[in-house]
Design a protein around this motif. Sequence first.
Motif, PDB file in Angstrom:
ATOM      1  N   ALA A  11      -1.933  -6.350   0.469  1.00 18.82           N
ATOM      2  CA  ALA A  11      -2.508  -7.550   1.078  1.00 18.82           C
ATOM      3  C   ALA A  11      -1.433  -8.192   1.934  1.00 18.82           C
ATOM      4  CB  ALA A  11      -2.995  -8.524   0.013  1.00 18.82           C
ATOM      5  N   LYS A  12      -1.832  -8.742   3.058  1.00 18.81           N
ATOM      6  CA  LYS A  12      -0.901  -9.400   3.966  1.00 18.81           C
ATOM      7  C   LYS A  12      -1.503 -10.718   4.432  1.00 18.81           C
ATOM      8  CE  LYS A  12       2.687  -9.751   6.736  1.00 18.81           C
ATOM      9  NZ  LYS A  12       4.053 -10.010   6.206  1.00 18.81           N
ATOM     10  N   ASP A  13      -0.840 -11.816   4.080  1.00 18.12           N
ATOM     11  CA  ASP A  13      -1.274 -13.155   4.491  1.00 18.12           C
ATOM     12  C   ASP A  13      -2.759 -13.380   4.215  1.00 18.12           C
ATOM     13  OD1 ASP A  13       1.285 -13.781   5.387  1.00 18.12           O
ATOM     14  OD2 ASP A  13       0.897 -12.981   7.391  1.00 18.12           O
ATOM     15  N   LEU A  27      -1.689 -14.712   0.579  1.00 18.41           N
ATOM     16  CA  LEU A  27      -1.116 -13.789  -0.401  1.00 18.41           C
ATOM     17  C   LEU A  27      -0.665 -12.499   0.266  1.00 18.41           C
ATOM     18  CD1 LEU A  27      -0.661 -12.941  -3.419  1.00 18.41           C
ATOM     19  CD2 LEU A  27      -2.982 -11.998  -3.342  1.00 18.41           C
ATOM     20  N   SER A  28       0.561 -12.106  -0.009  1.00 23.29           N
ATOM     21  CA  SER A  28       1.089 -10.818   0.454  1.00 23.29           C
ATOM     22  C   SER A  28       1.641 -10.069  -0.740  1.00 23.29           C
ATOM     23  CB  SER A  28       2.195 -11.021   1.497  1.00 23.29           C
ATOM     24  OG  SER A  28       1.689 -11.614   2.687  1.00 23.29           O
ATOM     25  N   VAL A  29       1.171  -8.840  -0.939  1.00 23.47           N
ATOM     26  CA  VAL A  29       1.599  -8.052  -2.088  1.00 23.47           C
ATOM     27  C   VAL A  29       1.333  -6.585  -1.823  1.00 23.47           C
ATOM     28  CG1 VAL A  29      -0.644  -8.246  -3.262  1.00 23.47           C
ATOM     29  CG2 VAL A  29       1.427  -7.872  -4.617  1.00 23.47           C
ATOM     30  N   GLU A  30       2.127  -5.717  -2.415  1.00 18.49           N
ATOM     31  CA  GLU A  30       1.894  -4.272  -2.393  1.00 18.49           C
ATOM     32  C   GLU A  30       1.927  -3.750  -3.819  1.00 18.49           C
ATOM     33  OE1 GLU A  30       4.634  -2.270   0.170  1.00 18.49           O
ATOM     34  OE2 GLU A  30       3.572  -2.876   1.996  1.00 18.49           O
ATOM     35  N   PHE A  63      -5.448  -9.712   5.609  1.00 13.96           N
ATOM     36  CA  PHE A  63      -6.227  -8.533   5.246  1.00 13.96           C
ATOM     37  C   PHE A  63      -5.816  -8.018   3.871  1.00 13.96           C
ATOM     38  CE2 PHE A  63      -2.445  -6.733   7.287  1.00 13.96           C
ATOM     39  CZ  PHE A  63      -2.085  -5.738   6.381  1.00 13.96           C
ATOM     40  N   VAL A  64      -6.697  -7.214   3.303  1.00 14.72           N
ATOM     41  CA  VAL A  64      -6.411  -6.473   2.088  1.00 14.72           C
ATOM     42  C   VAL A  64      -6.829  -5.028   2.337  1.00 14.72           C
ATOM     43  CG1 VAL A  64      -8.643  -7.029   1.033  1.00 14.72           C
ATOM     44  CG2 VAL A  64      -6.733  -6.374  -0.428  1.00 14.72           C
ATOM     45  N   LYS A  65      -6.057  -4.075   1.828  1.00 15.45           N
ATOM     46  CA  LYS A  65      -6.347  -2.657   2.014  1.00 15.45           C
ATOM     47  C   LYS A  65      -6.290  -1.931   0.671  1.00 15.45           C
ATOM     48  CE  LYS A  65      -6.589  -2.623   6.599  1.00 15.45           C
ATOM     49  NZ  LYS A  65      -5.559  -1.982   7.415  1.00 15.45           N
TER      50      LYS A  65
END
Length: 312
Positions: A11-13, A27-30, A63-65
Amino acid sequence: MEAYQGVEISAKDLLVRYGPTIALDKLSVEISSGIIGLLGPNGAGKSTFIKSLLGLVDPKSGFVKVRGLDPRSDFVKVRDLIGYMPEHDCLINDLNAVRLVSYMGQISGVTSASAIQRAHEVLDFVNLGEERYRKIASYSTGMKQRVKLAQALAHDPPLLLLDEPTNGMDPDGREEMLSLISDIGRTGKTVLLSSHVLDEVQQICGYVTIIYQGRLRSEGSIEDLTRGKEGRFRVEVRGKSNDLKVFRKDLESRYEIVSTQAKSERFEMIIDGLKNRNDLLKLAGIKKVQVRSIRRGRPGLEEAFLETIGDN
């Protein structure tokens, strides 16, 4: 199925609002492979994050991937990748377990014959083989939780989202569920486990992501998050009540008191900043209290979690 070599979830911003309420705040996370604990207090944004992965919410920005796919534009492909076990009751009580699990498999694109075969396999795996033809309405809470896990596995997805999987289960049922999740992890599937029971997360997860107020607050391996700080010690002391009070007051003037558990004429505390154990032993002798134990203060996951989110 071969293990995926890239980032499983990213997820990025990611910004999600419900009216004026911000659920996810850029939220930004991997998240990579393994059994990953998703932690946060109520209202932290965990459920919204899971819904974002399922394509059920529309982000305002960011976005979220899932394995590089957008859950909104690649909805069918993403749902093929994910097995979802919701926290809430989602079962059809008039069906038996075989019909329900095979039905869920067919919804996910498995053929009728293959879905029935797969239903028997996963029901055997969750130890419901002998009860597979009973109506779900007659199941105990623990059995219903295992059916929910079975339906998440119906189409053999590589990624599982488990929301409070031990909810309502007795101690034996909890241990059985955790054992099943550990077995799933060993097959190469990635499991994102959202739970408020931190002891369970510490027992089976290798990595933890902590969300608070819609933002990533901390992440890392269980080993790293619970590694004791330099100068942190766990001390157990006994003595008369008044002597213990004076001793603790002296400690507070010299060190940082992380936590204290007090009982009659005894207390256990975690302190930071102690460079020499002998200094504490000398102080105890002066204050006429007995140090029963002093050891490196390796925190549990709960302590690490509370430190992360602060007094809130």
